[in-house]
Design a protein around this motif. Sequence first.
Motif, PDB file in Angstrom:
ATOM      1  N   GLU A 417      47.593  73.341 -26.600  1.00  0.00           N
ATOM      2  CA  GLU A 417      47.915  74.755 -26.662  1.00  0.00           C
ATOM      3  C   GLU A 417      48.401  75.288 -25.314  1.00  0.00           C
ATOM      4  OE1 GLU A 417      45.375  77.285 -29.058  1.00  0.00           O
ATOM      5  OE2 GLU A 417      44.330  75.508 -29.823  1.00  0.00           O
ATOM      6  N   ASN A 418      49.446  74.623 -24.801  1.00  0.00           N
ATOM      7  CA  ASN A 418      50.193  75.115 -23.656  1.00  0.00           C
ATOM      8  C   ASN A 418      51.665  75.164 -24.049  1.00  0.00           C
ATOM      9  OD1 ASN A 418      48.520  75.458 -21.011  1.00  0.00           O
ATOM     10  ND2 ASN A 418      47.639  73.645 -21.988  1.00  0.00           N
ATOM     11  N   ASN A 419      52.561  75.225 -23.083  1.00  0.00           N
ATOM     12  CA  ASN A 419      54.005  75.220 -23.343  1.00  0.00           C
ATOM     13  C   ASN A 419      54.655  73.998 -22.712  1.00  0.00           C
ATOM     14  OD1 ASN A 419      54.188  77.728 -24.800  1.00  0.00           O
ATOM     15  ND2 ASN A 419      53.809  78.780 -22.850  1.00  0.00           N
ATOM     16  N   ALA A 433      41.204  53.610 -18.849  1.00  0.00           N
ATOM     17  CA  ALA A 433      39.867  54.163 -19.050  1.00  0.00           C
ATOM     18  C   ALA A 433      39.863  55.311 -20.053  1.00  0.00           C
ATOM     19  CB  ALA A 433      39.293  54.642 -17.717  1.00  0.00           C
ATOM     20  N   LEU A 434      41.049  55.766 -20.471  1.00  0.00           N
ATOM     21  CA  LEU A 434      41.174  56.945 -21.326  1.00  0.00           C
ATOM     22  C   LEU A 434      40.478  56.725 -22.672  1.00  0.00           C
ATOM     23  CD1 LEU A 434      42.522  59.704 -20.968  1.00  0.00           C
ATOM     24  CD2 LEU A 434      44.511  58.804 -22.204  1.00  0.00           C
ATOM     25  N   ARG A 435      39.646  57.695 -23.056  1.00  0.00           N
ATOM     26  CA  ARG A 435      38.952  57.653 -24.343  1.00  0.00           C
ATOM     27  C   ARG A 435      39.389  58.789 -25.265  1.00  0.00           C
ATOM     28  NH1 ARG A 435      38.286  53.588 -22.340  1.00  0.00           N
ATOM     29  NH2 ARG A 435      36.398  52.365 -21.985  1.00  0.00           N
ATOM     30  N   LEU A 436      39.740  59.943 -24.695  1.00  0.00           N
ATOM     31  CA  LEU A 436      40.135  61.102 -25.493  1.00  0.00           C
ATOM     32  C   LEU A 436      41.427  61.668 -24.928  1.00  0.00           C
ATOM     33  CD1 LEU A 436      37.901  63.944 -26.852  1.00  0.00           C
ATOM     34  CD2 LEU A 436      39.965  64.522 -25.589  1.00  0.00           C
ATOM     35  N   LEU A 437      42.452  61.797 -25.817  1.00  0.00           N
ATOM     36  CA  LEU A 437      43.752  62.319 -25.421  1.00  0.00           C
ATOM     37  C   LEU A 437      44.163  63.389 -26.423  1.00  0.00           C
ATOM     38  CD1 LEU A 437      46.365  62.239 -23.729  1.00  0.00           C
ATOM     39  CD2 LEU A 437      47.174  60.399 -25.229  1.00  0.00           C
ATOM     40  N   ASP A 438      44.276  64.633 -25.961  1.00  0.00           N
ATOM     41  CA  ASP A 438      44.649  65.745 -26.835  1.00  0.00           C
ATOM     42  C   ASP A 438      45.820  66.494 -26.204  1.00  0.00           C
ATOM     43  OD1 ASP A 438      44.892  67.863 -28.571  1.00  0.00           O
ATOM     44  OD2 ASP A 438      42.746  68.319 -28.651  1.00  0.00           O
ATOM     45  N   LEU A 439      47.017  66.293 -26.786  1.00  0.00           N
ATOM     46  CA  LEU A 439      48.236  66.961 -26.327  1.00  0.00           C
ATOM     47  C   LEU A 439      48.797  67.853 -27.428  1.00  0.00           C
ATOM     48  CD1 LEU A 439      50.014  63.955 -24.533  1.00  0.00           C
ATOM     49  CD2 LEU A 439      48.398  65.594 -23.582  1.00  0.00           C
ATOM     50  N   SER A 440      47.970  68.261 -28.354  1.00  0.00           N
ATOM     51  CA  SER A 440      48.431  69.008 -29.532  1.00  0.00           C
ATOM     52  C   SER A 440      48.909  70.402 -29.168  1.00  0.00           C
ATOM     53  CB  SER A 440      47.302  69.089 -30.563  1.00  0.00           C
ATOM     54  OG  SER A 440      46.193  69.802 -30.044  1.00  0.00           O
ATOM     55  N   ARG A 441      49.757  70.941 -30.068  1.00  0.00           N
ATOM     56  CA  ARG A 441      50.274  72.315 -29.966  1.00  0.00           C
ATOM     57  C   ARG A 441      50.962  72.586 -28.637  1.00  0.00           C
ATOM     58  NH1 ARG A 441      49.101  75.120 -34.400  1.00  0.00           N
ATOM     59  NH2 ARG A 441      47.392  74.395 -35.708  1.00  0.00           N
ATOM     60  N   ASN A 442      51.886  71.698 -28.311  1.00  0.00           N
ATOM     61  CA  ASN A 442      52.818  71.905 -27.222  1.00  0.00           C
ATOM     62  C   ASN A 442      54.225  71.728 -27.791  1.00  0.00           C
ATOM     63  OD1 ASN A 442      51.453  72.196 -24.388  1.00  0.00           O
ATOM     64  ND2 ASN A 442      50.186  70.704 -25.493  1.00  0.00           N
ATOM     65  N   ASN A 465      53.732  69.190 -32.449  1.00  0.00           N
ATOM     66  CA  ASN A 465      54.720  69.103 -31.391  1.00  0.00           C
ATOM     67  C   ASN A 465      56.090  68.971 -32.050  1.00  0.00           C
ATOM     68  OD1 ASN A 465      53.553  68.941 -28.474  1.00  0.00           O
ATOM     69  ND2 ASN A 465      52.093  67.777 -29.707  1.00  0.00           N
ATOM     70  N   ASP A 466      57.063  68.380 -31.353  1.00  0.00           N
ATOM     71  CA  ASP A 466      58.426  68.273 -31.885  1.00  0.00           C
ATOM     72  C   ASP A 466      58.878  66.823 -32.004  1.00  0.00           C
ATOM     73  OD1 ASP A 466      58.745  71.044 -32.095  1.00  0.00           O
ATOM     74  OD2 ASP A 466      59.428  71.232 -30.022  1.00  0.00           O
ATOM     75  N   PHE A 467      57.968  65.924 -32.315  1.00  0.00           N
ATOM     76  CA  PHE A 467      58.338  64.525 -32.506  1.00  0.00           C
ATOM     77  C   PHE A 467      59.082  64.387 -33.834  1.00  0.00           C
ATOM     78  CE2 PHE A 467      54.524  64.269 -29.792  1.00  0.00           C
ATOM     79  CZ  PHE A 467      55.072  63.595 -28.717  1.00  0.00           C
ATOM     80  N   SER A 468      60.140  63.579 -33.844  1.00  0.00           N
ATOM     81  CA  SER A 468      60.988  63.499 -35.037  1.00  0.00           C
ATOM     82  C   SER A 468      61.349  62.069 -35.416  1.00  0.00           C
ATOM     83  CB  SER A 468      62.269  64.316 -34.819  1.00  0.00           C
ATOM     84  OG  SER A 468      62.976  63.861 -33.687  1.00  0.00           O
ATOM     85  N   GLU A 469      60.556  61.096 -35.055  1.00  0.00           N
ATOM     86  CA  GLU A 469      60.846  59.711 -35.441  1.00  0.00           C
ATOM     87  C   GLU A 469      59.957  59.303 -36.600  1.00  0.00           C
ATOM     88  OE1 GLU A 469      58.069  57.748 -31.913  1.00  0.00           O
ATOM     89  OE2 GLU A 469      60.245  57.719 -31.743  1.00  0.00           O
TER      90      GLU A 469
END
Length: 805
Positions: A417-419, A433-442, A465-469
């Motif tokens: 929830e950013n731009n 080491a990443l366990r949680l990745l949240d990039l939603s609503r951008n 988001n705007d992924f289109s594949e």
Amino acid sequence: MERPCPLLTFFSFFFFFFLPCLSCPEYQKQTLLQFKSSILAISPSFNSSDDSDQLQSWNSSSSCCGWGRVECRGIPRVVIALYLSNRFIGLSPQPQVESTILAPLFHIRSLEILYISDNNIQGEIPGVGFANLSNLALLDMSGNNFKGSIPPQLFRLPYLRDLNLDGNSLTGKLLHDDDETEKYVLSSTSNLKVLSLFGNKFSDGMLHSILCLKGLELLDLSHNDLSMEIPTEIGNYLPNISALVLSNNRLTGGIPSSMRRLSKLELLFLDNNLLTGEIPTWLFDFKGLTDLYVGGNRLIWNNSVTVEIAPNPSLSRLDLKSCGLVGEIPKWISNQTGLIFLDLSKNNLRGELPEWFVEMRFQSLILSDNEFTGSLSPRLFSGLSPGLLALSRNNFSGELPKNIGFATFLWVLSLKENNLSGPIPQSLVQCLALRLLDLSRNRFSGHFPVFNPDAGLAYIDFSFNDFSEEVPTAFPVGTRFLALGGNKLSGSLPFNLTKLSNLERLELQDNNLTGELPNFLSRISTLQVLNLRNNSFQGSIPQSIFNLPSLRILDVSNNNLTGEIPQESHSLVGMIETANLPSSIIETNYFDYSAEWFPLDYRDLVVNWKKSKQGISTHKLNIYTLLDLSNNQLSGQIPTSLGALKALKLLNISSNKLYGKIPISFGDLEDIECLDLSHNKLSGSIPPTLTKLQQLTILDVSNNELVGPIPDGGQMGTMVLDPNYFANNSGLCGIQIRVPCPKEQLTPPVKIEEDDHKEPWLLWESVWIGYPIGLLVAIGIMLGVGYFTLPPPSNRRHPPQRPIR
């Protein structure tokens, strides 16, 4: 006379005098064997030989000092420690253990250390028994189900230093407020240093009664039901306290000024209460203070303070969330050079992140729910990068820094929830080491990163988001949560999804996916949530999807599915049994990173719930089950097997082409709250069995071809019925829609079970009544025609005849 052999004398002395001193006393061995027998009586499978962690070594042929989980000391050897935690771990269902099981242990008076945590022991704490353990120094009974109050005998144990009762259901207080004698006894005899009561049900009065334990160094009363003010005199009664933990209660009032006298204070946790007033600046004057948590209250930071907060090199963790901070990040934070954890979330901070700020080497940084702007500085991810970075719900813009992969210590990254826009740097996959990745609503676009299949990432959210594949599949095999909904993904579901063998929640709703629902989805047996809503899937629903045993939420609404609803539902165990195990990715509300407890901010699951879109908290998903097949082209009759899904809370099969009758078995949906059958071609009457549904609040059968009276009574007679939910059924009648029923339809409700039971009795009853009546009529006719000639009466008495058997 021959002199005795010295060597023989030595061995005789060793075997007869010294060797027995290396064994534990016989009574202690027998006591422990009795305790083991009690455990086996509760669960015979406990003694499984393939589990080396069980009590296999406890037997009568060896000394108990050599047994596992037993520690001895001294000469002669005596038992001084027992490590008996998690004795029933892995058993399903976990047995209920009464507190009487501890009785044998109270005979081992040499005990100094006793761990009996996480054993599901219930009942009251046996205070009289523990009074026998006069040498006890450490007692851990956390993670059980003890009830009642803490027995005073525990505080009279002269050597007890550490008492852990976390995670029970204890109530009450230590003593009565007016019991001055008991207060004196406790204050003069108790040597308790550590008292941990996290996660119980203590309420008002408990904190006051603890003040007499003046030797306390650590007190944890967090996650209880304290709804009181912090005692104003607390600083006068706990002079030795170094850790005071009162988080997650309902404490009110301000922070007492007497706390300034707690000169030894190192950890102060007052977060998540209802405290009010201004945050005193003297909290930063404690020289040894390392952890200060005051966020999540109604406290206010005085933004007009002109006095500079003095540097405190000891301060390492600071929580000021929701404390009314406004403007830019306070400059005095730059003086706290020892900070490794900082939470400034839910304030009104704005502007770009200052250069001095991003150069501070935080291990955990939480700035969510503010008004920060600008791009993310590459310095956030260089050098000693944070392990936890939460910047959600701000106004950050631009692309992610290319060097994000340098953040090799990153465990949690939440930027939702950013731009933010542009492609996701491929270097992100280097964060092993990443366990949680949240990039939603951008506004991210481009290609998805290709993750290492052996990476530890478990929670991935790229939704909205705007992924289109096409649907990507290059994710770690340990992925449990995968959210790709709300993009522009196209194509069919790829077979490689089956490689995600641990997947529990798959969200692909609101995309442009086509093709048929594949049978291979049934290979992901761990699936609990499958959301394919609002795509363009075609074909029928494969029976294999209804064979997923863990599935409890299935949403395929708003597609172009055809054919019949699968006939068999008995394999949907997650929708049949109410008691489901929680997901391993959502089973806790907190994420443990390097001793930091970060409240996980999982996105809610949005569903069509009771005629509107609502979010179901991810932390409560384990209590919700729903099946939504609405807005498709499904045809045929409704399978009666759906009535076996007793754990369903919502069943929506509206807006299809279903016909036939509503199954009587729907009366078995005992947990159903919303049942939507509208906009179909259903005929017949509404089954009276629906009156049994005690949880039902919405029943929509509008726009069908139903006839007859709407059932009354039971839940149907008490819930608020919207007439629109019965509209456009020309043959329905009843008081609910103010359409009177013809008299021939106004029959009282029939209880089928009772009728079935009474039918044989009614048949025999008619036989017994009809037979004598018919016999009497026949005899009367024969007498009338003179068929019988009656003999004259006799005075002789005949014995009564036996009935013919």
